[in-house]
Design an enzyme around this catalytic site. Structure first.
Site, mmCIF file in Angstrom:
data_model
loop_
_atom_site.group_PDB
_atom_site.id
_atom_site.type_symbol
_atom_site.label_atom_id
_atom_site.label_comp_id
_atom_site.label_asym_id
_atom_site.label_seq_id
_atom_site.Cartn_x
_atom_site.Cartn_y
_atom_site.Cartn_z
ATOM 1 N N HIS A 193 0.847 -1.194 0.000
ATOM 2 C CA HIS A 193 0.000 0.000 0.000
ATOM 3 C C HIS A 193 0.880 1.241 0.000
ATOM 4 C CE1 HIS A 193 -3.403 2.614 0.797
ATOM 5 N NE2 HIS A 193 -2.621 3.249 1.652
ATOM 6 N N ASP A 250 -15.402 2.190 7.629
ATOM 7 C CA ASP A 250 -14.368 3.148 7.241
ATOM 8 C C ASP A 250 -14.911 4.171 6.249
ATOM 9 O OD1 ASP A 250 -11.588 4.169 6.925
ATOM 10 O OD2 ASP A 250 -11.890 3.435 4.883
#
Ligand code: URA
Ligand code: CA
Length: 433
Positions: A82, A161
């Site tokens: 990521h 989220d």
């Protein structure tokens, strides 16, 4: 349990229990806790912080708020990478085939980009025929066969989220280490990663402007990963200028091909070898980072990495010939040079503003609905520390419009030149294991 008591406890600087965190995330996702109470808690977390245990519990509560991807039928340790967001960041295009060529399974779920340039899928779609529409069984079979595949995002991953991020965005609570770290880690874990490598950017073009803040975020994420059984490592890398030379979809595919051949820009190559070494170690294909690095370098030299890229493209309908014939990629109508107005050393290149200039050419999306132009973008001919004679080209602008005066002015404004020489910035600032 009452949300009022949870807020009070955090406001007063106490640690929340797993039950309290689960209660908040479950009930907020269900719509049973109003936004004003959730924002009060986010603000309390912003000021009072969270312990390492609370951060891990918050991450797993968000993972469990929605679907999770089960990749257990893929053999080996699935290592995901990521990046906290860079400009012209071509690393995924290079890393996926590079580490797959060592035997690390890369099962990548990716999205389309918003802003700057396209996402990984947009970039790959500049290869004629390439597609990511397939079902999950096909995806898993491709990873088992070739060690690499990319699929579009599906399923309802980490709805907590999504909802919280939207709320934080309008309540000045985005910039909180425990909230950012749990947000990023929850998405990676829900997408099925067994191990995670993080590229945390630092500098003017990054989310975290100082090296200290970036390191704090990296350590927070590494700690979360290791607590919840996903081995995690991180790299802190410079984002004071865009990475590599290319910004734009087809241009970045070309740059990835060059890098897989060992002919790419030094900074991009270095970052890919650093991140790739961590992925190979976490994927059990090397014992040490040094051993991993020499194996990766070997696969660049002997052509295995490039061959893996071709196999990957062809396995998803793409024309694999592009790896030796990049002229098959889409090309823009005009190539317009940006001549230096004075002689001197490049001292600054504001990465995000330069990324926006590429977006205005059509390389990125201003809104979710915008159409992307795969051919256009920027090639940076000079980077920080380079000398430019007056009149020498700083940037080659690949455009499908002839009149781009405004874009040129934006670029001039964001490329600083000075008389005194300038050191090249150090790309890899820190390795966190
Ligand atoms: N990126 C994320 O995914 N989450 C944050 O909270 C911040 C940046
Ligand atoms: Ca690039």
């Amino acid at each position: 349990m009452r949300m009022y008591d949870v807020i009070t406890k955090k406001r007063d600087g106490k640690a929340l229990t797993k039950e309290e965190i689960d209660f908040f995330i479950e009930e907020y996702t269900q719509g049973n806790i109003p936004d004003y109470q959730a924002s009060a808690l986010c603000m309390a977390i912003f000021f009072q912080d969270m312990t390492e245990e609370e951060r891990a519990n918050l991450t797993m509560a968000m993972v469990n708020s929605g679907d999770t991807i089960d990749l257990s039928s893929i053999e080996g340790i699935k290592v995901d990478k990521h990046s906290t967001g860079g400009v012209g960041d071509t690393t995924t295009l290079v890393l996926a085939p590079l580490v797959a060529s060592l035997g690390v399974p890369v099962a990548k779920m990716s999205g389309r980009g918003l802003g700057h340039t396209g996402g990984t899928i947009d970039k790959l779609e500049s290869v004629s025929g390439f597609h990511v529409e397939m079902d999950k069984d096909e995806f898993i079979e491709l990873v088992n066969q070739n060690k690499v595949s990319v699929i579009g995002q599906s399923g309802n991953l980490t709805p907590a989220d999504k909802k919280l991020y939207g709320l934080r965005d309008v309540t000045a609570t985005v910039n909180s280490i425990p909230l950012i770290a749990s947000s990023i880690m929850s998405k990676k874990i829900a997408a099925g990663a067994d191990a995670i490598v993080l590229d945390v950017k630092t500098g003017a073009g990054a989310f975290m402007k100082t090296e200290d803040e970036s390191e704090e975020l990296a350590k927070a994420m590494v700690s979360i990963g290791n607590q919840v059984g996903r081995r995690t490592m991180a790299v802190i890398s410079d984002m004071n200028q865009p990475l590599g030379h290319a910004i734009g979809n087809a241009l970045e595919v070309q740059e990835a091909i060059d890098t897989l051949k060992g002919e790419g820009p030094d900074d991009l190559t270095e970052l890919c070898l650093t991140l790739g070494s961590q992925m190979a170690v976490l994927g059990n294909q090397a014992q040490t980072l040094d051993e991993a690095r020499s194996k990766l370098e070997q696969n660049i030299r002997n052509g295995n990495a490039l061959e893996k890229f071709r196999t990957f493209l062809e396995s998803q309908g793409g024309d694999g010939q592009v790896v030796e014939k990049p002229e098959l990629l889409p090309h823009a109508k005009y190539k317009i040079e940006l001549p230096a107005r004075e002689s001197g050393y490049v001292s600054g290149m504001t990465a995000d503003e330069i990324g926006k200039a590429a977006m205005h050419l059509g390389a990125g999306r201003a809104t979710k609905e915008s159409e992307i132009d795969l051919a256009v973008g920027l090639m940076l001919n000079k980077k920080i520390g380079d000398y430019a004679e007056a009149g020498e080209s700083l940037v080659t602008i690949h455009s499908n419009q002839e009149n781009i005066e405004e874009i040129k002015e934006t670029l001039y404004k964001n490329i600083q030149i000075q008389k005194d020489s300038v050191n090249k910035p150090k790309l890899v600032r820190k390795i966190i294991e």
